[in-house]
Design a protein around this motif. Structure first.
Motif, PDB file in Angstrom:
ATOM      1  N   SER A  19     -10.167  -3.258   3.059  1.00 33.09           N
ATOM      2  CA  SER A  19      -9.569  -3.847   1.893  1.00 33.09           C
ATOM      3  C   SER A  19      -9.018  -5.213   2.067  1.00 33.09           C
ATOM      4  N   TYR A  30       0.873  -1.232   0.127  1.00 38.43           N
ATOM      5  CA  TYR A  30       0.048  -0.099  -0.017  1.00 38.43           C
ATOM      6  C   TYR A  30       0.887   1.257   0.067  1.00 38.43           C
ATOM      7  N   GLN A  62      -9.655   1.501   6.964  1.00 39.81           N
ATOM      8  CA  GLN A  62      -9.716   1.393   5.489  1.00 39.81           C
ATOM      9  C   GLN A  62      -8.928   0.212   5.039  1.00 39.81           C
TER      10      GLN A  62
END
Length: 647
Positions: free
Chosen positions: A196, A11, A192
């Motif tokens: 995911s 990420y 978040q």
């Protein structure tokens, strides 16, 4: 099948818009890129894991993007694909680790290669990571190149210690300081990522992850990655986070804080023993205790701190903190926090951490041994709290007017409240005495009949209810419950008492607290003798036993003692004291309805026969109406006025 990459690599942001918490850096850089006003050298500084190297890579992608000048790389051209997340890299963007390439020879080699033009890109970009590791000689070798580079050359220095970069280099760069990411923003980012990854995350575990990360995005992602790897079907739970991260469980902190509030040294040192026996780090326990005291200090000063975000706790934990903060004065909280903070410095290099932890707890428990200003304030707060449990002010002001004949007799000023209540039966002036039953406490009016008229009659009655629990032969059902467990469950017990009998609930919530649990005997401390005797004679002990059985499934014997320092632990708010005139006016309107409600307790109105008196099953009737009037005067500041006299 290959294992997935670490979270901080999967990420890693690819545009400035994806970098969180660094708007003061990314916004000016995007404007500079869009306006084609990029400098030849940059210095990115800040704590580790905050996005310095990532931002340097994004800046290099944007500089070499085919659509430049552009604020964010397009992600479609060859250069953007080479420098993307997981890409092969570009020969024109060179990353150098200064920790191993910081000497003069490395700087000379870089200077010789820098004059060659880029192979396929617009600029040749050097990203020098850990720039503070470059030696002064190496910086001096680069100084002329950084000061006057060729047009195709760009430098980006990244460091956690900008002061170690020599001033001549810093003066040639544009310096952008990165910062730690705020906890609220980091919490949203963690949630978040969990969505995911399709992994559940308990709300109580999220603050532990953020706290372990310390504001660093990379460190927080590493902690979250560890928890994700060890999570089961339920996802990341609070218990898993506490065990893996080494934090102190909230239940242990609750037990310690509530014991400090009640001056229960046995429970406090029992918590210390649990910390050591469970293998926890004493220093970590002290750090977590300091964090808890910090939350309580803020909550005491700002009651709405949870709603405004000053303390980051879930809703259920906020209710627990509000209950705990009620047992402390502000000076006591700040003093306890100062002592814990000072003890943390003593833990460094300590050979006996348990001893240091016990000494810290002893200092918090004994403010009398503290001669500092905070110690004096703590003792003053305790005295004020004890005095607040004495006779209310309205009775003191009305005492000289209600009994002028008994004022000259003052040989025994510390008369017991119970003999004073029986005094109206032998007083010479019968008319005014029933109007002020609670005023008898400041009236040491007639101590002479005390041993004869008052003592023999009421004293045998408090001992009468104690044989009733003798039929409870099995106190082993609680299963090693402690005083701290009873204190924790006491609000639920009071809620059940309120359903059974309101009279007992009012008395306990404003006058009593849990003192101790010894085997199958629970001791309740009441603020004065009158409250203790009313509790026993009214049969309220049976109501409490029933509530304990319903809530905690135990059968205990109750003992009531007198402790003037007993602070109320219930949830019922205490009514503000009113002036004698206002209280008399208010009580003269509905005196009978209030008296009858207090006598009846939970008994419905239709069971009461005005002609035959109150239902004999109600134990309040055994004590007459005097207890109800005393309760009104003691807790509501009211003066009972006889309706027959005031027509």
């Amino acid at each position: 099948m290959d294992a997935p990459l670490a979270l901080y690599r999967r990420y890693r942001p690819e545009t400035f818009a994806e970098v969180i918490g660094q708007d003061h850096v990314t916004d000016p850089l995007r404007h500079a890129l869009a306006n084609n006003r990029v400098n030849h050298a940059y210095l990115f500084s800040g704590p580790r894991g905050c996005g310095k190297t990532t931002s340097a890579r994004i800046l290099a992608r944007a500089l070499n993007c085919e659509q430049a000048p552009i604020s964010d790389p397009c992600g479609e051209c060859q250069s953007c694909r080479d420098l993307a997340r997981g890409g092969p890299g570009s020969i024109d963007v060179i990353e150098i680790d200064a920790a191993s390439h910081g000497g003069v020879d490395d700087a000379r080699d870089l200077r010789e290669r820098a004059f060659f033009a880029p192979v396929s890109s617009r600029y040749k970009v050097y990203i020098i990571d850990e720039a503070h590791m470059v030696s002064p000689q190496g910086f001096n070798a680069l100084l002329k190149l950084v000061e006057e580079p060729p047009p195709h050359l760009k430098f980006i220095f990244a460091t956690t210690e900008p002061d170690k970069v020599i001033g001549t280099i810093r003066s040639r760069t544009h310096h952008y300081p990165f910062r730690l990411v705020p906890p609220k923003l980091l919490s949203d980012y963690m949630l978040q990522l969990c969505r995911s990854e399709d992994v559940g995350l308990e709300p109580t575990a999220l603050p532990l992850v953020v706290r372990a990360g310390g504001g660093s995005v990379r460190d927080s992602l590493s902690v979250l990655d560890q928890l994700l790897a060890g999570s089961g079907p339920d996802g990341i739970t609070y218990d898993l986070a506490v065990q893996l991260l080494g934090y102190t469980p909230d239940s242990l902190l609750d037990e310690a804080v509530e014991a400090f509030a009640a001056d229960d040294a046995a429970t406090v040192f029992g918590v210390v023993d649990k910390v050591i026996e469970s293998g926890q780090d004493p220093r970590r326990f002290a750090e977590d205790l300091l964090q808890r005291f910090r939350d309580l200090v803020i909550l005491k000063a700002v009651p709405g701190a949870a709603e405004t975000g000053l303390i980051d706790t879930p809703a259920d934990r906020t209710a627990v903190l509000q209950r705990q903060v009620a047992g402390f004065e502000p000076t006591e909280l700040t003093r306890a926090a100062d002592l814990v903070s000072a003890a943390l410095t003593e833990f460094r290099g300590a050979t006996a951490p348990r001893l240091m932890l016990e000494l810290m707890c002893a200092r918090i428990l004994v403010p009398g041994a503290d001669n500092s200003v905070e110690g004096f304030h703590a003792r003053l707060d305790r005295l004020e709290r004890r005095l607040s449990g004495a006779a209310p002010a309205p009775e003191i002001t009305s005492a000289p007017a209600s009994a002028p004949t008994s004022a000259p007799v003052t040989p025994q000023p510390a008369a017991d409240p119970e003999p004073a209540r029986t005094e109206p039966a032998v007083a010479e002036a019968p008319a005014p005495q029933p109007s002020a039953p609670a005023a008898a406490e400041p009236q040491p009016a007639a101590p002479t009949p005390e041993p004869v008229a008052a003592a023999p009659e009421p004293e045998p009655e408090p001992a009468a209810p104690t044989p009733e629990p003798a039929a409870e032969p099995a106190p082993a059902t609680p299963g090693q419950l402690t005083t701290a467990d009873v204190r924790r469950m006491w609000p639920q017990v009071l809620d059940r008492v309120q359903q059974l009998r309101r009279f007992t609930w009012v008395m306990l919530s404003q006058n009593a607290q849990v003192a101790s649990l010894d085997g199958s005997t629970l001791t309740l401390a009441l603020v004065n003798t009158g409250a203790r005797d009313s509790f026993v004679k009214s049969g309220s002990d049976q109501i409490v036993q029933q509530a304990l059985s319903d809530v905690m499934a135990v059968q205990w014997r109750l003992e009531a003692i007198v402790d003037p320092s007993a602070a109320p632990t219930g949830s019922a708010p205490s009514a503000p004291a009113a002036s004698p005139q206002a209280a008399a006016t208010q009580e003269s309107r509905v005196p009978e309805s209030v008296r009858e409600a207090l006598r009846q307790g939970p008994v419905p109105v239709e069971r009461v026969n005005p002609d035959a008196g109150v239902d004999p099953d109600d134990p309040v009737v055994d004590d007459g109406s005097q207890d109800a009037e005393a309760l009104l005067a003691e807790h509501l500041g009211a003066e009972i006025i006889d309706e027959t006299t005031h027509g």
